[in-house]
Design a protein around this motif. Structure first.
Motif, PDB file in Angstrom:
ATOM      1  N   THR A   1       0.844  -1.197   0.000  1.00 29.08           N
ATOM      2  CA  THR A   1       0.000   0.000   0.000  1.00 29.08           C
ATOM      3  C   THR A   1       0.879   1.246   0.000  1.00 29.08           C
ATOM      4  N   ILE A   2       1.903   1.250   0.858  1.00 34.90           N
ATOM      5  CA  ILE A   2       2.794   2.407   0.958  1.00 34.90           C
ATOM      6  C   ILE A   2       3.454   2.695  -0.381  1.00 34.90           C
ATOM      7  N   ASN A   3       3.833   1.641  -1.083  1.00 38.17           N
ATOM      8  CA  ASN A   3       4.515   1.844  -2.357  1.00 38.17           C
ATOM      9  C   ASN A   3       3.590   2.386  -3.430  1.00 38.17           C
TER      10      ASN A   3
ATOM     11  N   ASN B   1       9.628   8.922   7.436  1.00 40.30           N
ATOM     12  CA  ASN B   1       9.742  10.258   6.862  1.00 40.30           C
ATOM     13  C   ASN B   1      10.175  10.209   5.411  1.00 40.30           C
ATOM     14  N   LEU B   2       9.934  11.312   4.712  1.00 48.55           N
ATOM     15  CA  LEU B   2      10.487  11.444   3.369  1.00 48.55           C
ATOM     16  C   LEU B   2      11.927  11.931   3.510  1.00 48.55           C
TER      17      LEU B   2
ATOM     18  N   ARG C   1      10.746  18.378  -7.614  1.00 44.67           N
ATOM     19  CA  ARG C   1      11.320  17.293  -8.410  1.00 44.67           C
ATOM     20  C   ARG C   1      12.392  16.550  -7.610  1.00 44.67           C
ATOM     21  N   GLU C   2      13.237  17.324  -6.909  1.00 41.87           N
ATOM     22  CA  GLU C   2      14.342  16.716  -6.163  1.00 41.87           C
ATOM     23  C   GLU C   2      13.840  15.862  -4.998  1.00 41.87           C
TER      24      GLU C   2
ATOM     25  N   ALA D   1      14.748  12.098  -4.639  1.00 40.68           N
ATOM     26  CA  ALA D   1      15.519  11.642  -3.468  1.00 40.68           C
ATOM     27  C   ALA D   1      14.848  10.451  -2.804  1.00 40.68           C
ATOM     28  N   ASN D   2      13.540  10.314  -3.005  1.00 43.16           N
ATOM     29  CA  ASN D   2      12.808   9.203  -2.416  1.00 43.16           C
ATOM     30  C   ASN D   2      12.559   8.078  -3.419  1.00 43.16           C
ATOM     31  N   GLY D   3      13.205   8.183  -4.565  1.00 46.68           N
ATOM     32  CA  GLY D   3      13.100   7.131  -5.575  1.00 46.68           C
ATOM     33  C   GLY D   3      11.725   7.024  -6.205  1.00 46.68           C
TER      34      GLY D   3
END
Lengths: 63, 141
Positions: free
Chosen positions: A23-25, B27-28, B98-99, B103-105
Protein backbone atom coordinates in the motif's frame (compact mmCIF):
# COMPACT_ATOMS: atom_id res chain seq x y z
CA UNK A 1 -0.04 -20.67 24.09
CA UNK A 2 1.70 -23.35 22.07
CA UNK A 3 4.70 -22.66 19.87
CA UNK A 4 2.60 -23.37 16.81
CA UNK A 5 0.04 -20.70 17.76
CA UNK A 6 2.92 -18.23 18.22
CA UNK A 7 4.17 -18.81 14.67
CA UNK A 8 0.62 -18.46 13.40
CA UNK A 9 0.37 -14.99 14.93
CA UNK A 10 3.73 -14.08 13.42
CA UNK A 11 2.56 -15.32 10.03
CA UNK A 12 -0.66 -13.31 10.09
CA UNK A 13 1.14 -10.17 11.31
CA UNK A 14 3.80 -10.43 8.61
CA UNK A 15 1.12 -10.92 5.96
CA UNK A 16 -0.64 -7.75 7.15
CA UNK A 17 2.64 -5.80 7.12
CA UNK A 18 3.46 -7.01 3.64
CA UNK A 19 0.06 -5.75 2.50
CA UNK A 20 0.82 -2.46 4.25
CA UNK A 21 4.17 -2.14 2.49
CA UNK A 22 2.54 -2.69 -0.88
CA UNK A 23 0.00 0.00 0.00
CA UNK A 24 2.79 2.41 0.96
CA UNK A 25 4.51 1.84 -2.36
CA UNK A 26 1.39 2.52 -4.34
CA UNK A 27 -0.10 5.41 -2.41
CA UNK A 28 1.52 8.74 -1.74
CA UNK A 29 2.55 9.14 1.95
CA UNK A 30 0.60 12.36 2.51
CA UNK A 31 1.40 12.76 6.21
CA UNK A 32 5.13 12.25 5.70
CA UNK A 33 5.09 14.68 2.76
CA UNK A 34 3.33 17.27 4.88
CA UNK A 35 5.96 16.95 7.62
CA UNK A 36 8.73 17.30 5.03
CA UNK A 37 7.02 20.38 3.52
CA UNK A 38 6.65 21.96 6.96
CA UNK A 39 10.32 21.47 7.77
CA UNK A 40 11.42 23.01 4.47
CA UNK A 41 8.96 25.92 4.61
CA UNK A 42 9.94 26.74 8.21
CA UNK A 43 13.53 26.89 7.03
CA UNK A 44 12.89 28.96 3.89
CA UNK A 45 10.57 31.42 5.62
CA UNK A 46 12.60 31.34 8.85
CA UNK A 47 9.58 30.35 10.93
CA UNK A 48 10.65 29.01 14.28
CA UNK A 49 8.36 26.37 15.78
CA UNK A 50 7.80 28.75 18.77
CA UNK A 51 6.74 31.58 16.49
CA UNK A 52 4.04 29.46 14.87
CA UNK A 53 1.72 29.52 17.86
CA UNK A 54 -0.77 32.40 17.64
CA UNK A 55 0.59 35.59 19.03
CA UNK A 56 -1.45 37.39 21.65
CA UNK A 57 -0.45 40.98 21.14
CA UNK A 58 -2.74 42.34 23.80
CA UNK A 59 -0.67 44.01 26.48
CA UNK A 60 -1.21 42.59 29.93
CA UNK A 61 -3.72 44.53 31.98
CA UNK A 62 -5.74 45.84 29.01
CA UNK A 63 -9.45 45.25 29.60
CA UNK B 1 13.36 -26.44 20.07
CA UNK B 2 11.34 -26.15 23.24
CA UNK B 3 7.93 -24.55 23.21
CA UNK B 4 9.26 -21.52 25.07
CA UNK B 5 12.17 -21.25 22.64
CA UNK B 6 9.81 -21.23 19.69
CA UNK B 7 7.69 -18.54 21.25
CA UNK B 8 10.74 -16.40 21.96
CA UNK B 9 11.94 -16.79 18.39
CA UNK B 10 8.49 -15.87 17.11
CA UNK B 11 8.42 -12.73 19.24
CA UNK B 12 11.88 -11.72 18.04
CA UNK B 13 10.85 -12.06 14.40
CA UNK B 14 7.76 -9.99 15.12
CA UNK B 15 9.76 -7.28 16.87
CA UNK B 16 12.22 -6.97 13.98
CA UNK B 17 9.39 -6.83 11.47
CA UNK B 18 7.61 -4.07 13.42
CA UNK B 19 10.84 -2.06 13.63
CA UNK B 20 11.41 -2.34 9.90
CA UNK B 21 7.82 -1.41 9.15
CA UNK B 22 8.00 1.68 11.34
CA UNK B 23 11.23 2.78 9.63
CA UNK B 24 9.68 2.37 6.19
CA UNK B 25 6.74 4.59 7.13
CA UNK B 26 8.68 7.30 8.98
CA UNK B 27 9.74 10.26 6.86
CA UNK B 28 10.49 11.44 3.37
CA UNK B 29 14.15 11.92 2.57
CA UNK B 30 14.91 15.64 2.33
CA UNK B 31 18.53 15.71 3.50
CA UNK B 32 20.33 15.76 0.16
CA UNK B 33 22.84 18.35 -1.05
CA UNK B 34 20.55 19.34 -3.94
CA UNK B 35 17.58 19.98 -1.65
CA UNK B 36 19.75 21.86 0.86
CA UNK B 37 21.11 24.11 -1.91
CA UNK B 38 17.60 24.91 -3.18
CA UNK B 39 16.46 25.63 0.35
CA UNK B 40 19.34 28.09 0.87
CA UNK B 41 18.68 29.79 -2.45
CA UNK B 42 14.99 30.25 -1.62
CA UNK B 43 15.78 31.42 1.89
CA UNK B 44 18.12 34.11 0.51
CA UNK B 45 15.46 35.24 -1.97
CA UNK B 46 12.77 35.40 0.69
CA UNK B 47 14.21 38.68 2.03
CA UNK B 48 13.29 40.30 -1.30
CA UNK B 49 9.98 38.50 -1.72
CA UNK B 50 8.62 39.15 1.76
CA UNK B 51 7.74 42.86 1.19
CA UNK B 52 6.11 41.87 -2.11
CA UNK B 53 3.89 39.31 -0.36
CA UNK B 54 3.01 41.92 2.26
CA UNK B 55 2.07 44.57 -0.32
CA UNK B 56 -0.01 42.08 -2.30
CA UNK B 57 2.13 42.52 -5.40
CA UNK B 58 3.03 38.83 -5.32
CA UNK B 59 0.77 36.02 -4.16
CA UNK B 60 0.92 32.27 -3.56
CA UNK B 61 -0.70 30.24 -6.32
CA UNK B 62 -2.79 27.15 -5.80
CA UNK B 63 -0.24 25.07 -7.70
CA UNK B 64 2.68 25.71 -5.33
CA UNK B 65 4.23 28.65 -7.18
CA UNK B 66 4.29 32.41 -6.70
CA UNK B 67 2.86 34.91 -9.19
CA UNK B 68 2.79 38.64 -9.84
CA UNK B 69 -0.74 39.40 -8.65
CA UNK B 70 -0.90 43.18 -8.76
CA UNK B 71 1.63 44.81 -11.08
CA UNK B 72 0.37 48.26 -10.02
CA UNK B 73 1.71 47.64 -6.52
CA UNK B 74 5.21 47.65 -8.01
CA UNK B 75 6.80 50.86 -9.36
CA UNK B 76 7.30 50.58 -13.11
CA UNK B 77 11.07 50.79 -12.73
CA UNK B 78 11.13 47.69 -10.52
CA UNK B 79 8.66 45.56 -12.43
CA UNK B 80 11.24 43.72 -14.51
CA UNK B 81 13.21 42.94 -11.38
CA UNK B 82 10.13 41.55 -9.62
CA UNK B 83 9.26 39.45 -12.65
CA UNK B 84 12.76 38.00 -12.60
CA UNK B 85 12.45 37.31 -8.88
CA UNK B 86 9.15 35.47 -9.38
CA UNK B 87 10.57 33.44 -12.26
CA UNK B 88 13.66 32.47 -10.24
CA UNK B 89 11.54 31.47 -7.24
CA UNK B 90 9.28 29.30 -9.38
CA UNK B 91 12.29 27.66 -10.97
CA UNK B 92 13.66 26.76 -7.52
CA UNK B 93 10.27 25.53 -6.35
CA UNK B 94 9.87 23.25 -9.39
CA UNK B 95 13.37 21.90 -8.81
CA UNK B 96 12.62 21.38 -5.12
CA UNK B 97 9.48 19.33 -5.77
CA UNK B 98 11.32 17.29 -8.41
CA UNK B 99 14.34 16.72 -6.16
CA UNK B 100 12.26 15.53 -3.19
CA UNK B 101 10.46 13.03 -5.43
CA UNK B 102 13.78 11.87 -6.86
CA UNK B 103 15.52 11.64 -3.47
CA UNK B 104 12.81 9.20 -2.42
CA UNK B 105 13.10 7.13 -5.57
CA UNK B 106 9.58 8.11 -6.68
CA UNK B 107 9.75 10.66 -9.52
CA UNK B 108 6.03 10.06 -10.08
CA UNK B 109 5.29 11.69 -6.70
CA UNK B 110 6.36 15.12 -7.98
CA UNK B 111 2.84 16.45 -8.56
CA UNK B 112 1.62 15.10 -5.20
CA UNK B 113 4.57 16.77 -3.48
CA UNK B 114 3.80 20.02 -5.30
CA UNK B 115 0.16 19.83 -4.17
CA UNK B 116 1.22 19.19 -0.57
CA UNK B 117 3.58 22.17 -0.63
CA UNK B 118 0.95 24.39 -2.28
CA UNK B 119 -1.35 23.78 0.68
CA UNK B 120 1.34 24.20 3.32
CA UNK B 121 2.76 27.44 1.84
CA UNK B 122 -0.75 28.89 2.06
CA UNK B 123 -1.39 27.51 5.55
CA UNK B 124 1.85 29.05 6.82
CA UNK B 125 1.48 32.39 4.99
CA UNK B 126 1.25 35.48 7.14
CA UNK B 127 -2.01 37.39 7.57
CA UNK B 128 -2.38 39.97 4.79
CA UNK B 129 -0.66 37.87 2.15
CA UNK B 130 -2.61 36.83 -0.92
CA UNK B 131 -3.17 33.27 -2.09
CA UNK B 132 -5.24 31.56 -4.77
CA UNK B 133 -8.22 29.52 -3.60
CA UNK B 134 -9.31 26.26 -5.25
CA UNK B 135 -11.08 28.11 -8.07
CA UNK B 136 -8.07 30.32 -8.77
CA UNK B 137 -9.41 33.55 -7.25
CA UNK B 138 -7.06 35.70 -5.15
CA UNK B 139 -7.91 35.79 -1.47
CA UNK B 140 -6.33 37.94 1.22
CA UNK B 141 -5.36 35.89 4.21
Amino acid sequence: MTGRAGWKIVGVTLACMLAGCVTINIYFPAAAAERAADRIIDEVWQLKPDAVKPKTDKPAGTP
Amino acid sequence: MTRLGALRAALLVLLLAVAGFAAAQANLEINTPAIAALQRSMQDRHGQLQPLYASGAVGLTRDGNVALRDANAVPLAQRAQVNALVAAENQDRAALYREIARANGKPEWESDIRATFAQRWIDKAQPGWYYQNASGAWVKK
